[in-house]
Design an enzyme around this catalytic site. Sequence first.
Site, mmCIF file in Angstrom:
data_model
loop_
_atom_site.group_PDB
_atom_site.id
_atom_site.type_symbol
_atom_site.label_atom_id
_atom_site.label_comp_id
_atom_site.label_asym_id
_atom_site.label_seq_id
_atom_site.Cartn_x
_atom_site.Cartn_y
_atom_site.Cartn_z
ATOM 1 N N LYS B 77 40.126 36.349 31.897
ATOM 2 C CA LYS B 77 39.275 37.477 32.305
ATOM 3 C C LYS B 77 39.937 38.793 31.907
ATOM 4 O O LYS B 77 41.160 38.931 31.994
ATOM 5 C CB LYS B 77 39.065 37.402 33.821
ATOM 6 C CG LYS B 77 38.036 38.376 34.377
ATOM 7 C CD LYS B 77 37.846 38.159 35.876
ATOM 8 C CE LYS B 77 36.798 39.091 36.469
ATOM 9 N NZ LYS B 77 36.594 38.860 37.920
ATOM 10 N N SER B 152 31.740 38.377 39.273
ATOM 11 C CA SER B 152 32.091 39.230 38.148
ATOM 12 C C SER B 152 32.748 38.482 36.985
ATOM 13 O O SER B 152 32.699 38.951 35.859
ATOM 14 C CB SER B 152 33.044 40.325 38.620
ATOM 15 O OG SER B 152 34.277 39.761 39.045
ATOM 16 N N SER B 176 33.610 36.051 43.029
ATOM 17 C CA SER B 176 33.538 36.290 41.585
ATOM 18 C C SER B 176 33.966 35.125 40.705
ATOM 19 O O SER B 176 33.773 35.171 39.495
ATOM 20 C CB SER B 176 34.361 37.525 41.209
ATOM 21 O OG SER B 176 33.685 38.685 41.594
#
Lengths: 485, 487, 113
Positions: B77, B152, B176
């Site tokens: 990420k 996210s 997330s």
Amino acid sequence: MSWEVVIGLEIHAQLKTNSKLFCHCSAAFGDTPNTNICPVCTAMPGVLPVLNKKVVDSAIKLGLATNCKINSINEFSRKNYFYPDSPKAYQISQFDKPICLAGYLNIMVNNELRRIDITRIHMEEDAGKLVHQGSDNISGATHSLVDLNRCSVPLLEIVSEPVIRSATEARLYMEKMRQIIRYLDIGDGNMEEGSLRCDANVSIRKRGDIKLGTKTEVKNLNSFKSVEKAINLEIDRQIDILEDGGTIIQETRHYNEATASTTSLRSKEEAHDYRYFPDPDLVPIVIDELWIETIRKELPELPEAIQKRFVNDYNLPTDHSVRLTSIKKLAEDFENAYKNRKNENITPLETANVALKYYDYFLSNNLDFSKSNHASFQIGGLTFLVNTSTVSSSTITSILPDIVNTNYDPIEYVKEKGLAQVSDTGELKSIIQDVIKENPGPAEEIKSGKMQTIGFMMGQIMQKTKGKANPGLANKMLKELLGIS
Amino acid sequence: MIHLNAHELFNKIKNKEVSALELTNAFITHSKKTNAVLNSYNLITEEIAINTANRVDKKIATGEKLEIFEGVPIAIKDNICIEDIETTCSSKILEGFKPPYNATIIEKLNAMNMPIIGKTNMDEFAMGSSTETSFYGVSKNPWDISTVPGGSSGGSAVAVASGQAPLSIGSDTGGSIRQPASFCGIVGVKPTYGRISRYGLMAFASSLDQIGPFSKTVEDSAHLLNILCGYDFRDSTSQNVKAEDFTRDLNRSIKGIKVAIPKELYNSSLSKEVKDYYDQLINKLSNEGIIFEEIELPSLKYALSTYYIIAPAEASSNLSRYDGVRYGYRSENANSLIEMMTKSRSEGFGDEVKRRILIGNYVLSSGYYDAYYKKAQQVRTLIKEDYKKAFETYDVILSPTTPTPAFKPGEKTANPLEMYLNDIMTIPVNLAGLPAISIPCGMVNNLPMGLQLTGNVFEESKLLGISNQLEKILCFKLNNSFIEGVL
Amino acid sequence: MYFHIYAIHSSYVKIFFVMITKETIKHLAVLSRLEFTEKQLDNFSHDLENIFNYAQMLNEVDTTGIIPSSHAMPLQNVFKEDRVIPYHNIEKIMANAPLEESHAFRVPKILAD
Ligand SMILES: [Mg+2]
Ligand SMILES: [Zn+2]
């Protein structure tokens, strides 16, 4: 109108640690810009703080030495504000759970004991440094440069109650605080390098009023002289305003040492709202009795205790013992010199007098006493010379420049340089007889009772002996030979 | 090959059926090809991936034994710092930022020689549930590219679901990892707070953020957790607990385990369609000897409100360092310091980030702190206590991971509160610091749905063991044919 | 100073209607170093009003005597040693500076004209 002055001090003391408060960068002063930095203290994204334990130990030390209560549950909070010297845009500080609470220090003002109450002491990180370019000060600058070397160096903030009543008291309190910080060896207390700074909250009120007047905060006080000077200026300014029927505006004022004046810092449009909250990146610090007791055992004897001891054990006058304890090393050097005295009949007072003379020499010549490794030994030797009347106490002053910062034994030195006093009565007698013969007029004056002339005759004796005549002995013998004793 | 799971791929490398380089190249090629459609990567890091793969092949050539997952590619990420590699949090304000250091987990992955093939797209600063707030545009859900992948950590979920990478790393502040895992039909784990070092994870809400893995199978996540977890002296909130093997309970029987279903999550916010689906599923699992009981965790009703006070409060402070002084975006349109900071932040942050900064500053403001922030922290204590009580009786807590399957972009952006409500199942877990997992359990409206299992603190092994058994029973298979369809 | 809370009714529990004005948003914007258009001010005041009115449900919870949790997990006394470990990649930090001068971060003049 009689005015009463109300002053509270916020002292920031930089701690003597190797590394910074939350990272492993060096906390050293004065290096090239941005050389003692790392991702943590420059607030790179993703970094986290880890607390330097030595800072907590130091805070406990100062708390105990200033009669504070040590809080068992401690927490760091974030104080949020934007400024380029604060890279996280928050300062990690302590808010509602400071480490030390409700202490005090005693100071002597005009031979009277005054107790200055301490509200709190808390741990926090220092900010970086802004260097303004294109002008001497912020207002004319074209741009500024940010140096983060000092950023996150550990500080203790010491907040006093508003109980200080004069600029002199403020200075004395600050000096006392520095003395203790140095005794504890937790900070160097160097005001020129900014490792000891203070802000003064100053207000005045009519004597007898209970309500406090509007205060102003005076900043940038970086010497003891400026603490006293700036506060007096501010008191005068406030009195002038009030006596002219004006009102004091609550504001921050900046002291300018060069012009010896304070100026208002442009009031910011926004009200301060620091939005303090507990820092979620740090965990609570729980201080138990064992921890506190361990620190208490490590505490050195503090100046007040040593003074008392010097008065009680050595029968020293208070003034002497206060001066001897002004710094820890002097107190130690004096005591060691006395304990290792070379003659049983050497008194503490004799040693103290020599020690103070020795220390004064360092002070008046701006020498670093902390580096004088042979002070105790030399004080001992010099005291012996005085005690045995080998040299006069004025001779000591003239020897000091040659021996301090060397490992010279003063006794050897005096021998080598032939500085020993003439105390041989036979030798002195013939010299004095010569002087009387050469100065019959003055001799007659003395005989007829004009004692002031003894000084002239002593001068003649000193001249003949190149200053080495034992003055007490010479004086006594002169009188005997003139038949007036 | 790109359809295989991490364990299968590792065996192929170990057995020299394929070299690490060939394997890495296959994933990079596939990633490059599909990224144009899926927008799952902010950056493909071909060079470092190939260097790492070469190291593994050298090791094989010299006959050294490989440790598990050496040579298996992984996507990261874009809020986790990799030295010298642009890391942006999908925000304009971090344009061009190259971290001067590696996150602790990157050091661990490097030590394990796992080729990092790219930085994945995400909601800006992890604030969002759909990747729609990314400065680089929304990612696409490979099951139906007209829907969002969740967020996210949307890009990381897409990467695994679409065969771009067998494993990926996300971060989970309020769901997330679990929510996009659910939307994309894969496994996602949020470990106990403090299990994995946060050092190098760009902070959103420090007391809630936790890094975790995405994988195709529970077993792969267990192995990856073995690599990621561990005490880190650089993170004061890191838990100094003894290392354990998270695969140890994978084959343990789950007959007779007690599973709690909290009413507050199960009844309130589910559509009839979704509720019926889960009812059926629970029936099926009951037949396998699992004991389900509905329970009350009264404080969970307040979790969302609590979260949307605490998380923005921490975020408002965490994001203050983006001021244009030391890194990232600096506005050119300023002639004083305050203007430079204000314009850099106004031009650099997107609306959702600004919204949360405002919320955070409001609840921390003097006069509001007690009514909002302190109150929320007190309710947080009650939520922790409710869970603690439940775990005295139950092995795990079960709920759907999300109230709905993947939605369409724009569907929830008009009303932020509606977007926040999407996290209602996952948020309580972060507040309590508990470990939780989302495993795919089937399809609703032709889109995957996830089952969320929450365990007691430090009981990841048990949680993974139960999840692994459920995975076998549920028999959910990733359908990768859509990848070819997309192309 | 710009914030207003109006009590609309109170029977068992206090229920407030929170009003977030544009002025409130402007004040928060200054604290946050953000600036907004009129339209953004409208939108954000509306959004925050919705969110805080939703969050009013917290007032139902009796939290008397409950210790606030700043952390997910209980931990205490985590320290580092007082040891210097020089950081060797300072140039990588400086390389990120939007504007560097004399090995320092250059910023525009502090005081506006
Ligand atoms: Mg302070
Ligand atoms: Zn540092």
